[in-house]
Design a protein around this motif. Structure first.
Motif, PDB file in Angstrom:
ATOM      1  N   SER A 107       0.831  -1.210   0.000  1.00  0.00           N
ATOM      2  CA  SER A 107       0.000   0.000   0.000  1.00  0.00           C
ATOM      3  C   SER A 107       0.861   1.253   0.000  1.00  0.00           C
ATOM      4  O   SER A 107       0.611   2.185  -0.772  1.00  0.00           O
ATOM      5  CB  SER A 107      -0.903   0.031   1.236  1.00  0.00           C
ATOM      6  OG  SER A 107      -1.843  -1.005   1.169  1.00  0.00           O
ATOM      7  N   ILE A 108       1.886   1.272   0.864  1.00  0.00           N
ATOM      8  CA  ILE A 108       2.754   2.448   0.936  1.00  0.00           C
ATOM      9  C   ILE A 108       3.468   2.637  -0.407  1.00  0.00           C
ATOM     10  O   ILE A 108       3.573   3.743  -0.930  1.00  0.00           O
ATOM     11  CB  ILE A 108       3.777   2.293   2.090  1.00  0.00           C
ATOM     12  CG1 ILE A 108       3.039   2.329   3.430  1.00  0.00           C
ATOM     13  CG2 ILE A 108       4.833   3.388   2.038  1.00  0.00           C
ATOM     14  CD1 ILE A 108       3.876   1.965   4.633  1.00  0.00           C
ATOM     15  N   PHE A 109       3.886   1.518  -0.985  1.00  0.00           N
ATOM     16  CA  PHE A 109       4.568   1.569  -2.272  1.00  0.00           C
ATOM     17  C   PHE A 109       3.641   2.163  -3.345  1.00  0.00           C
ATOM     18  O   PHE A 109       4.044   3.047  -4.114  1.00  0.00           O
ATOM     19  CB  PHE A 109       5.014   0.145  -2.651  1.00  0.00           C
ATOM     20  CG  PHE A 109       5.745   0.066  -3.952  1.00  0.00           C
ATOM     21  CD1 PHE A 109       6.978   0.679  -4.102  1.00  0.00           C
ATOM     22  CD2 PHE A 109       5.214  -0.638  -5.025  1.00  0.00           C
ATOM     23  CE1 PHE A 109       7.659   0.603  -5.309  1.00  0.00           C
ATOM     24  CE2 PHE A 109       5.890  -0.715  -6.232  1.00  0.00           C
ATOM     25  CZ  PHE A 109       7.120  -0.096  -6.373  1.00  0.00           C
ATOM     26  N   SER A 110       2.374   1.700  -3.375  1.00  0.00           N
ATOM     27  CA  SER A 110       1.416   2.203  -4.376  1.00  0.00           C
ATOM     28  C   SER A 110       1.177   3.692  -4.193  1.00  0.00           C
ATOM     29  O   SER A 110       1.118   4.446  -5.168  1.00  0.00           O
ATOM     30  CB  SER A 110       0.074   1.486  -4.258  1.00  0.00           C
ATOM     31  OG  SER A 110       0.248   0.118  -4.122  1.00  0.00           O
ATOM     32  N   LEU A 111       1.005   4.103  -2.935  1.00  0.00           N
ATOM     33  CA  LEU A 111       0.739   5.521  -2.663  1.00  0.00           C
ATOM     34  C   LEU A 111       1.921   6.391  -3.095  1.00  0.00           C
ATOM     35  O   LEU A 111       1.741   7.417  -3.745  1.00  0.00           O
ATOM     36  CB  LEU A 111       0.470   5.731  -1.167  1.00  0.00           C
ATOM     37  CG  LEU A 111      -0.870   5.230  -0.632  1.00  0.00           C
ATOM     38  CD1 LEU A 111      -0.875   5.251   0.884  1.00  0.00           C
ATOM     39  CD2 LEU A 111      -2.023   6.078  -1.143  1.00  0.00           C
ATOM     40  N   ASP A 321      -4.185  -2.286  -3.985  1.00  0.00           N
ATOM     41  CA  ASP A 321      -3.097  -1.456  -4.518  1.00  0.00           C
ATOM     42  C   ASP A 321      -3.575  -0.465  -5.570  1.00  0.00           C
ATOM     43  O   ASP A 321      -3.150   0.690  -5.596  1.00  0.00           O
ATOM     44  CB  ASP A 321      -2.005  -2.358  -5.120  1.00  0.00           C
ATOM     45  CG  ASP A 321      -1.459  -3.329  -4.095  1.00  0.00           C
ATOM     46  OD1 ASP A 321      -1.450  -2.969  -2.907  1.00  0.00           O
ATOM     47  OD2 ASP A 321      -1.062  -4.439  -4.467  1.00  0.00           O
ATOM     48  N   GLY A 322      -4.476  -0.923  -6.449  1.00  0.00           N
ATOM     49  CA  GLY A 322      -4.963  -0.035  -7.504  1.00  0.00           C
ATOM     50  C   GLY A 322      -5.731   1.143  -6.929  1.00  0.00           C
ATOM     51  O   GLY A 322      -5.560   2.296  -7.348  1.00  0.00           O
ATOM     52  N   SER A 323      -6.578   0.860  -5.935  1.00  0.00           N
ATOM     53  CA  SER A 323      -7.373   1.932  -5.324  1.00  0.00           C
ATOM     54  C   SER A 323      -6.470   2.915  -4.593  1.00  0.00           C
ATOM     55  O   SER A 323      -6.715   4.122  -4.606  1.00  0.00           O
ATOM     56  CB  SER A 323      -8.390   1.353  -4.334  1.00  0.00           C
ATOM     57  OG  SER A 323      -9.239   0.459  -5.011  1.00  0.00           O
ATOM     58  N   THR A 403      -6.114  -4.162 -11.068  1.00  0.00           N
ATOM     59  CA  THR A 403      -4.854  -4.067 -10.323  1.00  0.00           C
ATOM     60  C   THR A 403      -5.013  -4.625  -8.915  1.00  0.00           C
ATOM     61  O   THR A 403      -4.116  -5.286  -8.385  1.00  0.00           O
ATOM     62  CB  THR A 403      -4.385  -2.598 -10.252  1.00  0.00           C
ATOM     63  OG1 THR A 403      -4.401  -2.060 -11.570  1.00  0.00           O
ATOM     64  CG2 THR A 403      -2.989  -2.486  -9.692  1.00  0.00           C
ATOM     65  N   ASN A 404      -6.173  -4.371  -8.285  1.00  0.00           N
ATOM     66  CA  ASN A 404      -6.424  -4.923  -6.951  1.00  0.00           C
ATOM     67  C   ASN A 404      -6.347  -6.441  -6.978  1.00  0.00           C
ATOM     68  O   ASN A 404      -5.770  -7.075  -6.091  1.00  0.00           O
ATOM     69  CB  ASN A 404      -7.804  -4.500  -6.446  1.00  0.00           C
ATOM     70  CG  ASN A 404      -7.883  -3.006  -6.174  1.00  0.00           C
ATOM     71  OD1 ASN A 404      -6.869  -2.348  -6.033  1.00  0.00           O
ATOM     72  ND2 ASN A 404      -9.085  -2.471  -6.101  1.00  0.00           N
ATOM     73  N   VAL A 405      -6.950  -7.035  -8.012  1.00  0.00           N
ATOM     74  CA  VAL A 405      -6.942  -8.491  -8.144  1.00  0.00           C
ATOM     75  C   VAL A 405      -5.507  -8.989  -8.312  1.00  0.00           C
ATOM     76  O   VAL A 405      -5.075  -9.953  -7.680  1.00  0.00           O
ATOM     77  CB  VAL A 405      -7.812  -8.927  -9.348  1.00  0.00           C
ATOM     78  CG1 VAL A 405      -7.587 -10.391  -9.684  1.00  0.00           C
ATOM     79  CG2 VAL A 405      -9.287  -8.677  -9.040  1.00  0.00           C
ATOM     80  N   PHE A 406      -4.743  -8.271  -9.143  1.00  0.00           N
ATOM     81  CA  PHE A 406      -3.348  -8.647  -9.384  1.00  0.00           C
ATOM     82  C   PHE A 406      -2.544  -8.588  -8.081  1.00  0.00           C
ATOM     83  O   PHE A 406      -1.814  -9.519  -7.739  1.00  0.00           O
ATOM     84  CB  PHE A 406      -2.734  -7.699 -10.429  1.00  0.00           C
ATOM     85  CG  PHE A 406      -1.295  -7.966 -10.725  1.00  0.00           C
ATOM     86  CD1 PHE A 406      -0.932  -9.039 -11.518  1.00  0.00           C
ATOM     87  CD2 PHE A 406      -0.291  -7.157 -10.208  1.00  0.00           C
ATOM     88  CE1 PHE A 406       0.397  -9.305 -11.796  1.00  0.00           C
ATOM     89  CE2 PHE A 406       1.042  -7.413 -10.480  1.00  0.00           C
ATOM     90  CZ  PHE A 406       1.393  -8.495 -11.280  1.00  0.00           C
ATOM     91  N   GLY A 407      -2.720  -7.481  -7.342  1.00  0.00           N
ATOM     92  CA  GLY A 407      -1.987  -7.298  -6.091  1.00  0.00           C
ATOM     93  C   GLY A 407      -2.274  -8.403  -5.090  1.00  0.00           C
ATOM     94  O   GLY A 407      -1.369  -8.902  -4.409  1.00  0.00           O
ATOM     95  N   ASN A 408      -3.553  -8.818  -5.027  1.00  0.00           N
ATOM     96  CA  ASN A 408      -3.905  -9.863  -4.065  1.00  0.00           C
ATOM     97  C   ASN A 408      -3.391 -11.235  -4.482  1.00  0.00           C
ATOM     98  O   ASN A 408      -3.038 -12.050  -3.638  1.00  0.00           O
ATOM     99  CB  ASN A 408      -5.417  -9.902  -3.857  1.00  0.00           C
ATOM    100  CG  ASN A 408      -5.859  -8.799  -2.925  1.00  0.00           C
ATOM    101  OD1 ASN A 408      -5.163  -8.481  -1.967  1.00  0.00           O
ATOM    102  ND2 ASN A 408      -6.987  -8.181  -3.195  1.00  0.00           N
ATOM    103  N   SER A 409      -3.338 -11.481  -5.801  1.00  0.00           N
ATOM    104  CA  SER A 409      -2.803 -12.791  -6.231  1.00  0.00           C
ATOM    105  C   SER A 409      -1.324 -12.873  -5.915  1.00  0.00           C
ATOM    106  O   SER A 409      -0.823 -13.906  -5.487  1.00  0.00           O
ATOM    107  CB  SER A 409      -2.986 -13.029  -7.733  1.00  0.00           C
ATOM    108  OG  SER A 409      -3.874 -12.132  -8.281  1.00  0.00           O
ATOM    109  N   ILE A 410      -0.624 -11.746  -6.154  1.00  0.00           N
ATOM    110  CA  ILE A 410       0.812 -11.721  -5.850  1.00  0.00           C
ATOM    111  C   ILE A 410       1.026 -11.982  -4.359  1.00  0.00           C
ATOM    112  O   ILE A 410       1.890 -12.763  -3.961  1.00  0.00           O
ATOM    113  CB  ILE A 410       1.382 -10.339  -6.236  1.00  0.00           C
ATOM    114  CG1 ILE A 410       1.359 -10.167  -7.741  1.00  0.00           C
ATOM    115  CG2 ILE A 410       2.762 -10.125  -5.647  1.00  0.00           C
ATOM    116  CD1 ILE A 410       2.640 -10.301  -8.439  1.00  0.00           C
TER     117      ILE A 410
END
Length: 423
Positions: A107-111, A321-323, A403-410
């Motif tokens: 999250s911090i990275f995305s922000l 992450d996307g949000s 992107t949220n879906v991608f972040g959670n799969s990772i």
């Protein structure tokens, strides 16, 4: 709870293909409707357009409701069974801690990435459309994210109520208590665990039925967005949309690179597996719509079912992450559009505010807009600036959700690897 292996290998690809075709057809049909009925000679939309859009909206709504119908039983059954199989609170605590650590880092990275890109690209500075007056109404519910609302979102007063409102976070909290209790009771709890295990299988079977209607939902969702706005809206906001999607792409690439440090070349196999859930989230602009399918695909990829059962529902509340990137993008975009120069210290304070407020409104529709609106008023930026984004929110939401879906799969893959449980 492994998926039966006698599936035909070409099946998931065909489903992905259908969703992709539906996406493209939806854009074409939407544009056609917009050109024929959208702007008639009088300058008003043809009354028939509203009816057609209503039909499209209903189709998408039905699909999303069907998916939401599965989520609560699926989260409860997979989580409780996962916990009961782990057998001790230490494992649960360990996986949970790793998950939260990964979520906060991501999250911090995305922000930060969002903040860096907006400051570099300045999409708001080059906007050539009249700005809404500073006092205009946004029509969003006034919810100020606070510690109290966060606690209310997290701890259920009634599990039935949490299930009724699809409050994933509350369902997770209940299931964790329930699962740990099952684990500590051992044989006594076996009948319930067995029942829930079969429930999760049944729910995944129901998922596969519902997924047959996914292409229709994606088609309808796309067609209704484009029919209302026309592709022209993409040109007005082209720079902002382009830069936002570039940001998301960069975010996914970087997250992918970081995760390949843990899972190596298997990142490509992971991408193949999650193609369809990502497309689904993209087409319907809802990460929830991809949840059941994602759970299935991650287990097929080889993630540990216990890890998935815990990491995914938590991720849906904490790891968007996307949000996160969208929120920094939007706040700074609106500030730039109104010519407000935010000092670096203000921007960093804003990141901290977003990091925590975004966790509390997970269950609210258009949640990110409400968080953005609360953040804007904190920093004295006109909230009316949100009206600039309402028109294209759906288009941005598609990228965010994927992107949220991608972040959670990772996250699920990396944590499975950490637990040495990646098959």
């Amino acid at each position: 709870m492994t998926a039966p292996s006698h599936h035909h290998p070409q099946k998931p690809n065909r489903q992905t293909l259908y969703v992709s075709i539906a996406l493209i057809l939806g854009i074409m049909v939407g544009e056609l409707l917009y050109l024929t009925l959208g702007n008639t000679a009088t300058g008003n939309a043809h009354p028939a357009l509203a009816h057609i859009i209503e039909v499209f909206t209903v189709i998408t709504q039905v699909f999303l409701r069907l998916v939401k119908m599965i989520i609560a039983p699926l989260v409860i059954s997979t989580l409780v069974v996962g916990m009961a199989k782990m057998g001790d609170t230490q494992t649960v605590g360990r996986i949970g801690t790793k998950a939260i650590f990964w979520f906060f880092s991501a999250s911090i990275f995305s922000l930060l990435l969002g903040m860096f890109l907006v400051n570099m690209l300045e999409p708001g500075a080059s906007l050539h459309i009249p700005l809404p007056p500073a006092g205009a109404e946004t029509g969003l519910p006034q919810v100020s994210p606070s510690l109290k609302s966060f606690a209310e979102h997290m701890f259920p007063s009634s599990i039935i109520d949490a299930m009724a409102n699809n409050e994933i976070l509350q369902i997770v909290v209940f299931s964790m208590f329930f699962g740990v209790a099952c684990a500590s009771l051992g044989d006594l709890a076996l009948p319930i665990v067995k029942t829930l295990d079969s429930l999760s299988h049944i729910m995944l079977k129901v998922t596969s039925y519902i997924m047959h209607s996914a292409p229709f939902a994606v088609f309808a969702a796309m067609a209704s967005v484009i029919a209302q706005q026309g592709i022209g809206v993409l040109l007005t906001y082209g720079k902002f949309i382009g830069e936002f999607y570039f940001g998301l792409l960069l975010l996914c690439t970087l997250l992918g690179c970081i995760s390949s440090l843990f899972i190596g070349r298997r990142i490509f196999s992971l991408l193949r597996h999650i193609r369809e859930p990502m497309l689904l989230a993209f087409g319907t602009a809802s990460s929830e719509s991809a949840y059941p399918k994602l759970l299935q695909q991650l287990e097929r990829f080889g993630c540990d079912e216990k890890v998935c059962g815990l990491v995914l529902p938590l991720g849906y509340s904490f790891n968007l992450d996307g949000s996160m990137m969208y929120m920094t993008f939007a706040v700074l975009f609106i500030a730039q559009a109104y010519g407000i120069d935010m000092a670096l210290t203000d921007q960093l304070t804003m990141l901290l505010v977003l990091l925590f407020t975004s966790k509390g409104v997970a269950g609210v529709p258009r949640a990110s807009l409400i968080v953005i609106s609360a953040t804007l008023s904190m920093f004295n930026i006109p909230e009316a600036g949100l009206l600039l984004l309402l028109g294209i929110d759906q288009i941005l939401d598609m990228g965010r959700s994927a992107t949220n879906v991608f972040g959670n799969s990772i996250a699920a893959a990396v944590i499975s690897r950490w637990e040495k449980a990646l098959r």
